[in-house]
Design a protein around this motif. Structure first.
Motif, PDB file in Angstrom:
ATOM      1  N   LYS A  78       0.830  -1.204   0.000  1.00 52.27           N
ATOM      2  CA  LYS A  78       0.000   0.000   0.000  1.00 52.27           C
ATOM      3  C   LYS A  78       0.865   1.254   0.000  1.00 52.27           C
ATOM      4  O   LYS A  78       0.602   2.223  -0.720  1.00 52.27           O
ATOM      5  CB  LYS A  78      -0.929   0.012   1.201  1.00 52.27           C
ATOM      6  CG  LYS A  78      -1.838   1.236   1.176  1.00 52.27           C
ATOM      7  CD  LYS A  78      -2.656   1.370   2.426  1.00 52.27           C
ATOM      8  CE  LYS A  78      -3.469   2.658   2.299  1.00 52.27           C
ATOM      9  NZ  LYS A  78      -3.112   3.675   3.251  1.00 52.27           N
ATOM     10  N   LYS A  79       1.917   1.252   0.776  1.00 55.47           N
ATOM     11  CA  LYS A  79       2.817   2.404   0.824  1.00 55.47           C
ATOM     12  C   LYS A  79       3.480   2.639  -0.525  1.00 55.47           C
ATOM     13  O   LYS A  79       3.590   3.774  -0.991  1.00 55.47           O
ATOM     14  CB  LYS A  79       3.880   2.178   1.899  1.00 55.47           C
ATOM     15  CG  LYS A  79       4.863   3.328   2.047  1.00 55.47           C
ATOM     16  CD  LYS A  79       5.883   3.047   3.140  1.00 55.47           C
ATOM     17  CE  LYS A  79       6.895   4.180   3.257  1.00 55.47           C
ATOM     18  NZ  LYS A  79       7.912   3.895   4.305  1.00 55.47           N
ATOM     19  N   ASP A  80       3.903   1.561  -1.178  1.00 51.18           N
ATOM     20  CA  ASP A  80       4.590   1.691  -2.459  1.00 51.18           C
ATOM     21  C   ASP A  80       3.676   2.231  -3.555  1.00 51.18           C
ATOM     22  O   ASP A  80       4.106   3.007  -4.421  1.00 51.18           O
ATOM     23  CB  ASP A  80       5.153   0.333  -2.899  1.00 51.18           C
ATOM     24  CG  ASP A  80       6.300  -0.134  -2.011  1.00 51.18           C
ATOM     25  OD1 ASP A  80       6.856   0.697  -1.264  1.00 51.18           O
ATOM     26  OD2 ASP A  80       6.630  -1.341  -2.059  1.00 51.18           O
ATOM     27  N   VAL A  81       2.403   1.812  -3.547  1.00 49.87           N
ATOM     28  CA  VAL A  81       1.487   2.184  -4.626  1.00 49.87           C
ATOM     29  C   VAL A  81       0.772   3.501  -4.332  1.00 49.87           C
ATOM     30  O   VAL A  81       0.609   4.345  -5.214  1.00 49.87           O
ATOM     31  CB  VAL A  81       0.452   1.062  -4.866  1.00 49.87           C
ATOM     32  CG1 VAL A  81      -0.582   1.497  -5.916  1.00 49.87           C
ATOM     33  CG2 VAL A  81       1.147  -0.214  -5.326  1.00 49.87           C
ATOM     34  N   TYR A  82       0.353   3.701  -3.081  1.00 51.42           N
ATOM     35  CA  TYR A  82      -0.493   4.850  -2.748  1.00 51.42           C
ATOM     36  C   TYR A  82       0.176   5.875  -1.837  1.00 51.42           C
ATOM     37  O   TYR A  82      -0.405   6.928  -1.572  1.00 51.42           O
ATOM     38  CB  TYR A  82      -1.781   4.368  -2.072  1.00 51.42           C
ATOM     39  CG  TYR A  82      -2.695   3.629  -3.006  1.00 51.42           C
ATOM     40  CD1 TYR A  82      -3.573   4.312  -3.836  1.00 51.42           C
ATOM     41  CD2 TYR A  82      -2.669   2.238  -3.091  1.00 51.42           C
ATOM     42  CE1 TYR A  82      -4.409   3.642  -4.711  1.00 51.42           C
ATOM     43  CE2 TYR A  82      -3.504   1.549  -3.958  1.00 51.42           C
ATOM     44  CZ  TYR A  82      -4.361   2.256  -4.763  1.00 51.42           C
ATOM     45  OH  TYR A  82      -5.182   1.583  -5.634  1.00 51.42           O
ATOM     46  N   GLY A  83       1.360   5.597  -1.348  1.00 55.82           N
ATOM     47  CA  GLY A  83       1.965   6.498  -0.389  1.00 55.82           C
ATOM     48  C   GLY A  83       1.150   6.523   0.891  1.00 55.82           C
ATOM     49  O   GLY A  83       0.587   5.505   1.304  1.00 55.82           O
ATOM     50  N   ASN A  84       1.046   7.702   1.520  1.00 59.27           N
ATOM     51  CA  ASN A  84       0.268   7.800   2.756  1.00 59.27           C
ATOM     52  C   ASN A  84      -1.010   8.614   2.560  1.00 59.27           C
ATOM     53  O   ASN A  84      -1.532   9.209   3.495  1.00 59.27           O
ATOM     54  CB  ASN A  84       1.115   8.396   3.882  1.00 59.27           C
ATOM     55  CG  ASN A  84       1.582   9.801   3.580  1.00 59.27           C
ATOM     56  OD1 ASN A  84       1.567  10.248   2.430  1.00 59.27           O
ATOM     57  ND2 ASN A  84       2.010  10.514   4.605  1.00 59.27           N
ATOM     58  N   GLY A 334      -4.244  -1.483   3.837  1.00 60.41           N
ATOM     59  CA  GLY A 334      -5.020  -1.834   2.658  1.00 60.41           C
ATOM     60  C   GLY A 334      -5.877  -0.739   2.089  1.00 60.41           C
ATOM     61  O   GLY A 334      -5.852  -0.466   0.886  1.00 60.41           O
ATOM     62  N   VAL A 335      -6.637  -0.085   2.921  1.00 62.43           N
ATOM     63  CA  VAL A 335      -7.653   0.854   2.452  1.00 62.43           C
ATOM     64  C   VAL A 335      -7.022   2.148   1.967  1.00 62.43           C
ATOM     65  O   VAL A 335      -6.126   2.701   2.611  1.00 62.43           O
ATOM     66  CB  VAL A 335      -8.665   1.130   3.580  1.00 62.43           C
ATOM     67  CG1 VAL A 335      -9.530   2.342   3.278  1.00 62.43           C
ATOM     68  CG2 VAL A 335      -9.528  -0.111   3.809  1.00 62.43           C
ATOM     69  N   ASP A 382      -0.214  10.467  10.561  1.00 57.11           N
ATOM     70  CA  ASP A 382       0.714  10.732   9.463  1.00 57.11           C
ATOM     71  C   ASP A 382       0.158  10.258   8.122  1.00 57.11           C
ATOM     72  O   ASP A 382       0.886   9.797   7.252  1.00 57.11           O
ATOM     73  CB  ASP A 382       2.083  10.081   9.715  1.00 57.11           C
ATOM     74  CG  ASP A 382       3.168  10.700   8.835  1.00 57.11           C
ATOM     75  OD1 ASP A 382       3.040  11.886   8.486  1.00 57.11           O
ATOM     76  OD2 ASP A 382       4.138   9.983   8.479  1.00 57.11           O
ATOM     77  N   LEU A 383      -1.161  10.379   7.956  1.00 60.61           N
ATOM     78  CA  LEU A 383      -1.820  10.127   6.686  1.00 60.61           C
ATOM     79  C   LEU A 383      -2.267  11.464   6.104  1.00 60.61           C
ATOM     80  O   LEU A 383      -2.575  12.401   6.843  1.00 60.61           O
ATOM     81  CB  LEU A 383      -3.023   9.205   6.871  1.00 60.61           C
ATOM     82  CG  LEU A 383      -2.688   7.794   7.384  1.00 60.61           C
ATOM     83  CD1 LEU A 383      -3.969   7.043   7.748  1.00 60.61           C
ATOM     84  CD2 LEU A 383      -1.893   7.012   6.347  1.00 60.61           C
ATOM     85  N   THR A 415       0.670  12.908  -4.630  1.00 60.93           N
ATOM     86  CA  THR A 415       1.048  13.575  -3.383  1.00 60.93           C
ATOM     87  C   THR A 415       0.931  15.091  -3.491  1.00 60.93           C
ATOM     88  O   THR A 415       0.316  15.735  -2.627  1.00 60.93           O
ATOM     89  CB  THR A 415       2.457  13.153  -2.946  1.00 60.93           C
ATOM     90  OG1 THR A 415       2.451  11.745  -2.674  1.00 60.93           O
ATOM     91  CG2 THR A 415       2.880  13.902  -1.691  1.00 60.93           C
ATOM     92  N   PRO A 416       1.471  15.730  -4.531  1.00 65.91           N
ATOM     93  CA  PRO A 416       1.274  17.178  -4.647  1.00 65.91           C
ATOM     94  C   PRO A 416      -0.196  17.580  -4.722  1.00 65.91           C
ATOM     95  O   PRO A 416      -0.613  18.558  -4.089  1.00 65.91           O
ATOM     96  CB  PRO A 416       2.010  17.536  -5.944  1.00 65.91           C
ATOM     97  CG  PRO A 416       3.045  16.478  -6.092  1.00 65.91           C
ATOM     98  CD  PRO A 416       2.392  15.227  -5.577  1.00 65.91           C
TER      99      PRO A 416
END
Length: 475
Positions: A78-84, A334-335, A382-383, A415-416
């Motif tokens: 999830k971190k790799d695909v969507y970040g936080n 996951g979400v 930290d989301l 992210t931006p």
């Protein structure tokens, strides 16, 4: 079986891809094998979608050590695909008349405890205005499955929602949850500028489907519903959303059904679903749920993690049916999307108080916290709450979105764009506590970014949002 719809109008890829007996056999025959388990995890780490058989390997790995390993890999994926980032939206219920008689639903036509209504134009506008005053930018319009809510009516509602302005704010994306359409119906709604068209199969287990959806109702036609999102794709829809209602049958079966549906769309159209939802049954006015299959919190967390590993580039939605604690936990591994500050009664935002009104809602919510409270909690974890809709305005949808997402480049845009929409919320709507938490979060994100033209441009846009009336400054 008697079909209520003309099956010559099914999609070109129409096939019953759910073999109930075969799925049951897969669940029974797949035994835990540590070596095979590690092979499947390795495939997930490489961001490849899993087959039903591979997903069954994860379902069979139920030792505490293996379950924790599934969570760890899902968390990293999830971190790799969507970040936080966590995408935020809220539903707006437009009408609750229904021609179906689903056993589990308060909107079922035979339920005398349901107060029926359809929002007037003025009521719809008031609902949208109140949502905008709270800070919402994304919504999903929900309609009962009634002939009152045909394609033309839904398209008109979408146009009305987009037209509402409140100060310098408006709804930027309207998704739809409504009855399956034929090709022409999907075309009409798509041309109104919708985002995702969401249709839940409810259960992929055909015998259970027949029990839940009485014969003689339109929803009883399993194949018409199963094929619906294929027709949506063929009618120009860029994004579609799958869903199963967990608690109707064995949760493991439904996970494999969702994976099979996702693979079918990918194989037929080169693009899987944009989102997958996995709500659990909730109590509802006038509904007896004594028969339901219980899905424990632990099993719910497992199914979310397994779906993340099985469909790595699909957004996973956890709705406010779940309580705050459960929602907070599944966002870790996951979400990627949640609704917040939601009201699911007709007129819930503008006309009702803080308490739930059972006769006007489809089910009970588990998380009734305000949008601001939820955003503050996300920031403390930290989301990054995101109201971003840039990809839809830029045409980065459907197959093109997959092309961006699969190599991971999407994070350079997401992210931006998440930060600019967060800055809008902080400037226009946030409480002091949330504003302080959000400004600190933005600074942390900026510190992580490489210096360069994009970072400088992002900082410029954040300043313009906070100091001027400029809004919607997306990349």
């Amino acid at each position: 079986m008697t079909f209520l719809f003309d099956h010559t109008l099914l999609s070109s890829s129409a096939v019953d891809f759910v073999d109930a007996a075969g799925v049951e056999e897969l669940l029974q025959e797949t035994k835990h094998d540590l070596g095979r388990f590690r092979e499947v995890l390795a495939k997930s780490k490489s961001k490849e979608a899993l087959t039903e058989a591979e997903t069954a390997v994860l379902l069979a790995a139920d030792t505490p050590e293996c379950v924790e390993e599934i969570f760890e890999v899902a968390r990293q994926l999830k971190k790799d695909v969507y970040g936080n980032r966590i995408v935020i939206f809220a539903p707006i219920y437009v009408g609750n008349y229904c021609r179906n008689d689903c056993v589990y639903c308060a909107f079922r036509r035979s339920n005398p405890e349901c107060d029926r209504m359809t929002l007037s134009d003025a009521q719809l506008e008031n609902e949208v205005r109140e949502m905008l005053r709270q800070g919402h930018k994304r919504t999903i319009a929900v309609f009962g499955e009634s002939h009152k809510y045909n394609a033309a009516f839904i398209a008109q509602c979408v146009e009305k929602i987009y037209a509402v302005q409140e100060g310098n704010s408006s709804i930027r994306r309207v998704n739809i949850n409504a009855a399956p359409m034929d090709h022409e119906g999907f075309r009409i709604i798509h041309e109104a500028g919708i985002g995702t068209y969401q249709i839940f199969q409810e259960t992929y287990h055909k015998p259970t489907y027949a029990k839940m959806h009485p014969a003689g109702t339109e929803k009883a036609d399993f194949m018409w519903r199963l094929d619906s999102l294929s027709r949506a794709y063929e009618s120009g829809a860029d994004d579609v959303g799958l869903g199963a209602l967990f608690g109707l049958y064995d949760w493991r079966f439904e996970v494999l059904g969702l994976v099979a549906h996702s693979r079918h769309l990918m194989n037929a159209y080169g693009c899987g679903p944009h989102t997958i939802s996995f709500p659990r049954i909730r109590p509802a006015s006038g509904i007896d749920l004594s028969w339901k299959y219980d899905v424990s919190d632990d099993d719910f967390k497992r199914l979310v993690a397994i779906l993340r590993l099985s469909v790595p580039y699909t957004g996973l939605i956890c709705t406010a049916r779940e309580n705050a604690h459960v929602r907070r936990s599944v966002m870790d591994f996951g979400v990627s999307q949640i609704d917040a500050g939601s009201r699911i009664e007709l007129g819930g935002y503008s006309e009702l108080g803080e308490e739930q009104v059972a006769r006007k809602e489809q089910f009970e919510l588990g998380d009734m916290r305000s949008l601001d409270t939820i955003i503050c909690e996300l920031l403390e974890d930290d989301l990054i709450p995101s109201f971003c809709t840039a990809c839809y305005r830029k045409g980065r949808t459907g197959q093109q979105f997959m092309e961006y997402a699969i190599p991971g480049f999407i994070q350079r845009l997401c992210t931006p764009n998440a930060l600019t929409t967060l800055q809008e919320y902080l400037t226009d709507y946030a409480s002091e506590k949330t504003r302080n938490a959000g400004e600190a979060a933005i600074m942390r994100q900026l510190e992580k970014m490489d210096d360069g033209p994009q970072k400088r441009e992002l900082i410029s846009r954040l300043e313009r949002i906070s100091e001027t009336e400029e809004r919607d400054l997306y990349f």
